[in-house]
Design a protein around this motif. Structure first.
Motif, PDB file in Angstrom:
ATOM      1  N   ILE A  49     -53.991  32.973  88.123  1.00  0.00           N
ATOM      2  CA  ILE A  49     -53.224  33.591  89.215  1.00  0.00           C
ATOM      3  C   ILE A  49     -51.768  33.784  88.785  1.00  0.00           C
ATOM      4  CG2 ILE A  49     -52.304  33.174  91.543  1.00  0.00           C
ATOM      5  CD1 ILE A  49     -54.976  31.869  92.214  1.00  0.00           C
ATOM      6  N   GLU A  50     -51.254  34.994  89.054  1.00  0.00           N
ATOM      7  CA  GLU A  50     -49.850  35.257  88.727  1.00  0.00           C
ATOM      8  C   GLU A  50     -48.995  34.737  89.884  1.00  0.00           C
ATOM      9  OE1 GLU A  50     -49.373  39.346  87.403  1.00  0.00           O
ATOM     10  OE2 GLU A  50     -47.262  39.194  87.954  1.00  0.00           O
ATOM     11  N   PRO A  51     -48.201  33.697  89.641  1.00  0.00           N
ATOM     12  CA  PRO A  51     -47.478  33.070  90.754  1.00  0.00           C
ATOM     13  C   PRO A  51     -46.245  33.867  91.179  1.00  0.00           C
ATOM     14  CG  PRO A  51     -46.919  31.991  88.708  1.00  0.00           C
ATOM     15  CD  PRO A  51     -47.919  33.047  88.352  1.00  0.00           C
ATOM     16  N   GLN A  52     -45.917  33.759  92.441  1.00  0.00           N
ATOM     17  CA  GLN A  52     -44.709  34.387  92.988  1.00  0.00           C
ATOM     18  C   GLN A  52     -43.606  33.335  93.111  1.00  0.00           C
ATOM     19  OE1 GLN A  52     -44.870  37.679  93.731  1.00  0.00           O
ATOM     20  NE2 GLN A  52     -47.008  37.568  93.035  1.00  0.00           N
ATOM     21  N   ALA A  53     -42.361  33.791  92.992  1.00  0.00           N
ATOM     22  CA  ALA A  53     -41.231  32.871  93.179  1.00  0.00           C
ATOM     23  C   ALA A  53     -40.943  32.718  94.659  1.00  0.00           C
ATOM     24  CB  ALA A  53     -39.996  33.419  92.487  1.00  0.00           C
ATOM     25  N   ILE A  85     -47.238  35.433  80.750  1.00  0.00           N
ATOM     26  CA  ILE A  85     -48.333  34.778  80.018  1.00  0.00           C
ATOM     27  C   ILE A  85     -49.656  34.955  80.777  1.00  0.00           C
ATOM     28  CG2 ILE A  85     -49.260  32.519  79.277  1.00  0.00           C
ATOM     29  CD1 ILE A  85     -47.047  33.521  77.545  1.00  0.00           C
ATOM     30  N   VAL A  86     -49.572  34.765  82.084  1.00  0.00           N
ATOM     31  CA  VAL A  86     -50.787  34.909  82.901  1.00  0.00           C
ATOM     32  C   VAL A  86     -51.314  36.343  82.801  1.00  0.00           C
ATOM     33  CG1 VAL A  86     -51.610  34.988  85.305  1.00  0.00           C
ATOM     34  CG2 VAL A  86     -50.312  33.007  84.497  1.00  0.00           C
ATOM     35  N   ARG A  87     -50.412  37.304  82.906  1.00  0.00           N
ATOM     36  CA  ARG A  87     -50.843  38.717  82.801  1.00  0.00           C
ATOM     37  C   ARG A  87     -51.498  38.971  81.447  1.00  0.00           C
ATOM     38  NH1 ARG A  87     -45.976  40.178  85.757  1.00  0.00           N
ATOM     39  NH2 ARG A  87     -44.809  40.563  83.842  1.00  0.00           N
ATOM     40  N   ARG A  88     -50.879  38.410  80.423  1.00  0.00           N
ATOM     41  CA  ARG A  88     -51.404  38.616  79.072  1.00  0.00           C
ATOM     42  C   ARG A  88     -52.778  37.978  78.911  1.00  0.00           C
ATOM     43  NH1 ARG A  88     -48.286  40.196  74.346  1.00  0.00           N
ATOM     44  NH2 ARG A  88     -49.267  39.119  72.605  1.00  0.00           N
ATOM     45  N   PHE A  89     -52.918  36.772  79.431  1.00  0.00           N
ATOM     46  CA  PHE A  89     -54.214  36.087  79.346  1.00  0.00           C
ATOM     47  C   PHE A  89     -55.262  36.897  80.101  1.00  0.00           C
ATOM     48  CE2 PHE A  89     -57.571  33.401  80.907  1.00  0.00           C
ATOM     49  CZ  PHE A  89     -57.907  32.635  79.803  1.00  0.00           C
ATOM     50  N   ASN A  90     -54.924  37.281  81.324  1.00  0.00           N
ATOM     51  CA  ASN A  90     -55.899  38.017  82.153  1.00  0.00           C
ATOM     52  C   ASN A  90     -56.260  39.363  81.523  1.00  0.00           C
ATOM     53  OD1 ASN A  90     -55.992  35.927  83.967  1.00  0.00           O
ATOM     54  ND2 ASN A  90     -54.770  36.920  85.543  1.00  0.00           N
ATOM     55  N   ALA A  91     -55.281  40.011  80.889  1.00  0.00           N
ATOM     56  CA  ALA A  91     -55.562  41.309  80.268  1.00  0.00           C
ATOM     57  C   ALA A  91     -56.566  41.144  79.133  1.00  0.00           C
ATOM     58  CB  ALA A  91     -54.260  41.927  79.757  1.00  0.00           C
ATOM     59  N   VAL A  99     -53.512  13.961  83.963  1.00  0.00           N
ATOM     60  CA  VAL A  99     -54.521  15.030  84.015  1.00  0.00           C
ATOM     61  C   VAL A  99     -54.457  15.787  82.686  1.00  0.00           C
ATOM     62  CG1 VAL A  99     -55.389  17.019  85.321  1.00  0.00           C
ATOM     63  CG2 VAL A  99     -54.173  15.188  86.509  1.00  0.00           C
ATOM     64  N   PRO A 100     -55.151  15.272  81.666  1.00  0.00           N
ATOM     65  CA  PRO A 100     -54.951  15.794  80.309  1.00  0.00           C
ATOM     66  C   PRO A 100     -55.444  17.227  80.096  1.00  0.00           C
ATOM     67  CG  PRO A 100     -56.623  14.051  80.355  1.00  0.00           C
ATOM     68  CD  PRO A 100     -56.026  14.100  81.714  1.00  0.00           C
ATOM     69  N   GLN A 101     -56.171  17.782  81.074  1.00  0.00           N
ATOM     70  CA  GLN A 101     -56.607  19.175  80.922  1.00  0.00           C
ATOM     71  C   GLN A 101     -55.428  20.121  80.694  1.00  0.00           C
ATOM     72  OE1 GLN A 101     -57.729  16.986  83.178  1.00  0.00           O
ATOM     73  NE2 GLN A 101     -59.701  17.562  84.066  1.00  0.00           N
ATOM     74  N   VAL A 102     -54.250  19.704  81.144  1.00  0.00           N
ATOM     75  CA  VAL A 102     -53.086  20.594  80.976  1.00  0.00           C
ATOM     76  C   VAL A 102     -52.792  20.840  79.492  1.00  0.00           C
ATOM     77  CG1 VAL A 102     -51.233  18.833  81.023  1.00  0.00           C
ATOM     78  CG2 VAL A 102     -50.796  21.130  81.877  1.00  0.00           C
ATOM     79  N   THR A 103     -53.088  19.843  78.676  1.00  0.00           N
ATOM     80  CA  THR A 103     -52.817  20.023  77.239  1.00  0.00           C
ATOM     81  C   THR A 103     -53.844  20.983  76.612  1.00  0.00           C
ATOM     82  OG1 THR A 103     -54.088  18.055  76.677  1.00  0.00           O
ATOM     83  CG2 THR A 103     -51.742  17.749  77.008  1.00  0.00           C
ATOM     84  N   GLU A 104     -55.059  21.003  77.169  1.00  0.00           N
ATOM     85  CA  GLU A 104     -56.063  21.977  76.694  1.00  0.00           C
ATOM     86  C   GLU A 104     -55.608  23.393  77.021  1.00  0.00           C
ATOM     87  OE1 GLU A 104     -60.533  21.196  76.960  1.00  0.00           O
ATOM     88  OE2 GLU A 104     -59.714  19.925  78.536  1.00  0.00           O
ATOM     89  N   LEU A 105     -55.191  23.574  78.274  1.00  0.00           N
ATOM     90  CA  LEU A 105     -54.758  24.912  78.676  1.00  0.00           C
ATOM     91  C   LEU A 105     -53.514  25.322  77.890  1.00  0.00           C
ATOM     92  CD1 LEU A 105     -55.393  27.329  80.411  1.00  0.00           C
ATOM     93  CD2 LEU A 105     -53.974  26.376  82.233  1.00  0.00           C
ATOM     94  N   HIS A 106     -52.657  24.341  77.631  1.00  0.00           N
ATOM     95  CA  HIS A 106     -51.458  24.613  76.843  1.00  0.00           C
ATOM     96  C   HIS A 106     -51.837  25.172  75.469  1.00  0.00           C
ATOM     97  CE1 HIS A 106     -48.134  23.118  74.118  1.00  0.00           C
ATOM     98  NE2 HIS A 106     -47.520  23.938  74.922  1.00  0.00           N
ATOM     99  N   THR A 107     -52.819  24.550  74.831  1.00  0.00           N
ATOM    100  CA  THR A 107     -53.255  25.025  73.505  1.00  0.00           C
ATOM    101  C   THR A 107     -53.790  26.451  73.598  1.00  0.00           C
ATOM    102  OG1 THR A 107     -53.811  22.775  72.866  1.00  0.00           O
ATOM    103  CG2 THR A 107     -54.807  24.540  71.566  1.00  0.00           C
ATOM    104  N   ILE A 108     -54.608  26.690  74.614  1.00  0.00           N
ATOM    105  CA  ILE A 108     -55.213  28.023  74.728  1.00  0.00           C
ATOM    106  C   ILE A 108     -54.147  29.079  75.049  1.00  0.00           C
ATOM    107  CG2 ILE A 108     -56.861  29.418  76.049  1.00  0.00           C
ATOM    108  CD1 ILE A 108     -58.592  26.830  76.280  1.00  0.00           C
ATOM    109  N   LEU A 109     -53.260  28.752  75.992  1.00  0.00           N
ATOM    110  CA  LEU A 109     -52.225  29.737  76.353  1.00  0.00           C
ATOM    111  C   LEU A 109     -51.252  29.973  75.201  1.00  0.00           C
ATOM    112  CD1 LEU A 109     -51.313  29.046  80.107  1.00  0.00           C
ATOM    113  CD2 LEU A 109     -52.879  30.739  79.146  1.00  0.00           C
TER     114      LEU A 109
END
Ligand code: ADP
Length: 328
Positions: free
Chosen positions: A176-180, A163-169, A88-98
């Motif tokens: 979604i900010e995941p919980q442990a 990272i998620v918080r930073r992206f969303n801000a 699922v190569p979309q993960v590498t796209e998101l990786h670049t953006i994040l």
């Protein structure tokens, strides 16, 4: 998949045949979580590339691991998505953006990164620094709200949340900010009774081992170091074999504890019992595994189908992310 349940994501590098540590620390929880969550489980082959060791084994190890996962009860028929990260190569796209919202200092300060630098000082590659960003990308891409973690993985999950918080801000509430979800039994010791069970230390017992192989491994296990002679009373609380008995010998371990303390049984006998219980515990697993292994193409088809389903979620997330970021 239903909308009401929480969604779990977890990944593990393709390490081939799984051992008792993988089973008690991960697989068992993966199976149980299927009762209450939508589950997405990924064999993270791209992450495995950061060490550049044994890349020639990646396919075989992916296959062997998938066999263990499926035979242990991680089950696409229950809605669970099981797939290979690079499919699922979309993960590498998101990786670049994040990576654009990730301060470099956060990455180089992580204890896991420092540990890797110690382990492979001659190969401190860019991918290694970005390892947690790729992990965050996996979790965020599939919009998982829950991630099972042992204590050692907590800093990485906290990192994902940041990272998620930073992206969303920056770009709006997209990810979604995941919980442990804390998992029990986080550290299984190896046959040496000292170090964490691990394939690289060769102190492991494979869950797919034959009864003979199990016996051979178990009889070599280190027990209570203070019990030097057969008639010395034992100390089950410091014995690795006993701690595994508590899991694999549910009907028997209280008696074993008592008979160890009173020296009615010796370590050899205790280990024989353990080998027997372990072998019995995994007998249905071995049967399912052998049946699956009769048709490797079917196993790969299951992974391909998993990737197709994962890709549907991933495409949606990536479209939202690109839109939010403003990519034309
Ligand atoms: P990864 O680096 O992808 O986590 P590992 O093979 O080290 O790959 O571990 C896969 C999973 O098995 C992880 O969830 C890890 O915590 C668990 N695991 C591995 N070894 C042990 C162990 N000795 N005790 C408990 N859990 C373990």
């Amino acid at each position: 998949m239903s909308q009401t349940k929480g969604r779990v994501f977890s990944g593990a590098r393709p390490t081939g045949r799984q051992h008792l540590g993988n089973y008690l620390g991960a697989i068992r929880n993966y199976v149980a979580m299927q009762d209450s969550y939508e589950c997405i489980y990924c064999i993270v082959d791209l992450h495995a590339l950061t060490t550049l060791e044994n890349t020639g084994m990646l396919r075989e190890w992916t296959y062997e691991m998938a066999l263990d996962w499926l035979a242990a009860g991680m089950d696409p028929d229950r809605g669970t998505i099981i797939f290979v990260q690079s499919h699922v190569p979309q993960v590498t796209e998101l990786h670049t953006i994040l990576s654009m919202v990730t301060p470099l200092g956060w990455l180089t300060r992580l204890p896991t990164f420092k540990e890797k630098v110690r382990q492979q000082p001659d190969n401190v590659n860019y991918g290694l620094v970005g390892y947690p960003v790729l992990m965050a990308s996996d979790i965020a891409l599939y919009k998982a709200d829950t991630v099972p973690v042992g204590v050692d993985q907590l800093p990485h999950l906290e990192f994902t949340r940041e990272i998620v918080r930073r992206f969303n801000a920056h770009f709006g509430d997209i990810l979604i900010e995941p919980q442990a979800k804390h998992t029990e039994f986080t550290k299984v010791l190896g046959t040496d009774g000292q170090q964490k069970m691990s394939k690289s230390l060769n102190n492991h017992i494979e869950i797919a081992a034959t009864p003979d192989e199990i016996t051979q491994r178990v009889m070599g296990m280190v027990t209570d170091p203070a019990r030097r002679y057969r008639n010395d009373p034992g100390h089950p609380e410091v014995c690795n074999v006993y701690s595994l008995h508590t899991f694999f010998s549910p009907g028997d371990y209280e008696r074993i504890e008592h008979e160890c303390r009173s020296a009615e049984i010796g370590c050899v006998q205790c280990k024989r019992l353990f080998a027997q219980h372990l072998s019995d515990y995994f007998a249905p697993f071995r049967e399912r595994r052998a049946a699956l292994a009769e048709n490797p193409d079917h196993v790969w088809d299951l992974l391909t189908d998993g990737a197709r389903r994962a890709s549907a979620i991933a495409s949606e997330t990536i479209a939202q992310v690109k839109d939010a970021v403003g990519l034309p």
